[in-house]
Design an enzyme around this catalytic site. Structure first.
Site, PDB file in Angstrom:
ATOM      1  CE1 TYR A   1      -8.942   5.469   7.403  1.00 24.17           C
ATOM      2  CE2 TYR A   1      -9.013   7.731   8.176  1.00 24.17           C
ATOM      3  CZ  TYR A   1      -8.293   6.637   7.760  1.00 24.17           C
ATOM      4  OH  TYR A   1      -6.933   6.702   7.715  1.00 24.17           O
TER       5      TYR A   1
ATOM      6  N   GLY B   1       0.810  -1.217   0.000  1.00 26.91           N
ATOM      7  CA  GLY B   1       0.000   0.000   0.000  1.00 26.91           C
ATOM      8  C   GLY B   1       0.844   1.267   0.000  1.00 26.91           C
TER       9      GLY B   1
END
Ligand code: SER
Length: 319
Positions: free
Chosen positions: A143, A11
């Site tokens: 989130y 990532g």
């Protein structure tokens, strides 16, 4: 820190952190953890061990941790803010159920664990300017809910079981190596790609929306420095405010235009991202990180803009 597992090694953060740690600890095993479909390639694959390490599969994690005698885990698996709004259950599964898998292994095997928190852990009731280290955290995004829970769970495992958990609240991270995906701050990376390629940039975030941002080398150094810090100096653990720059789309566009005069930008505001951005602070106070473990960023706005443009020009051959 010697044998390290990076979960999410391909990532945006993981791809660079893995290489940095391999450079810093040549005698250790720096294991690039991945899930199918996101396998390491090129130098990331060739420069050290890699292993399938799905944060949702506790047995698989334990096997890898045993095999490489891992002492430290960087848990970077996460859905970023805009994607998490679309897939809240999956965000919880990865960010919280996954974290529990790691913390349970850490408790048993005395591991150190770094799981990033974020500016997304704050909400509209949080003071926007010079946001204090210890303040109200009532995020309105999924989130953010997972990030506050991450902070609480990590502190709980430290207080209750002595697990060495540490974390920072990352701002939007800007890098020329690996693109982020599905975040509210992604525009601050994408704007450079458009500028260097000579394309018009369509900005999803409204003018006047300030958010904390940081250049990747500082973010990586911060994560590593915190994990190497003397624990007796840490009054906080999960998670430290860190900061280096704050801007809105107009300011970053002006900085780019000063170097690439033909750069063009127009706005097409994405309501999902804008609502998230509006609920986040403008600028964090990072005094505690500076005092407790010596946090000190190297890149200000101009240094970051210079470096991003130079690196992307090399990559795209547009120098
Ligand atoms: N960069 C993240 C996001 O925009 C915030 O931590 O989702």
């Amino acid at each position: 820190m010697k044998n390290v597992l990076i979960i999410g090694s391909t990532g945006q953060i993981g791809s660079e952190l893995t290489m940095k740690l391999r450079g810093m600890f040549p005698d250790g095993q720096i294991v690039a953890g991945y899930i199918p479909g996101a396998e390491p390639k090129g130098i990331l694959l060739e420069s050290g061990p890699s292993a399938q390490a799905d944060v949702c599969d506790g047995n698989q994690l334990l096997d890898v941790i045993r095999k490489y005698d891992v002492d430290t885990v960087f848990n970077l698996a996460a859905l970023l803010s805009a994607v998490a709004e679309k897939k809240p259950q999956l965000a919880w599964k990865i960010q919280i159920d996954g974290l529990m898998n790691i913390l349970e292994i850490a408790r048993d095997r005395h591991l150190s664990v770094f799981t990033p928190s974020s500016i997304g852990s704050f909400g509209p009731e949080t003071p926007r300017l010079e946001t204090p280290q210890d303040t109200i955290q009532r995020p309105k995004s999924m989130y953010g809910v997972t990030k506050v829970t991450t902070e609480l769970l990590s502190d709980y495992y430290f207080l209750k079981y002595g697990v060495d958990t540490r974390s920072v609240r990352f701002p939007g991270l800007i890098s020329h190596v690996t693109l982020p995906g599905g975040g509210t701050t992604d525009y601050a990376v994408e704007i450079f790609y458009a500028a260097v390629k000579g394309e018009e940039f369509v900005c999803p975030i409204a003018a006047g929306t300030y958010m904390d941002m940081m250049y990747m080398p500082d973010a990586l150094q911060g994560a590593v420095d915190l994990m190497l810090a003397d624990p007796s100096r840490l009054k906080h653990r999960n998670a430290f405010n860190i900061a280096s720059m704050s801007f809105d789309p107009e300011r970053i566009a002006a900085k780019i235009r000063a170097r690439i005069p033909s750069f063009r930008m127009r706005y097409e505001v994405d309501p999902v991202r804008q609502a998230i951005a509006d609920s986040w602070p403008d600028r964090l106070d990072d005094t505690c990180a500076r005092e407790e473990w010596g946090w000190k960023p190297r890149f200000g706005l101009d240094e970051m803009v210079d470096d991003m443009i130079a690196e992307l020009r090399k990559r795209f051959g547009t120098a």
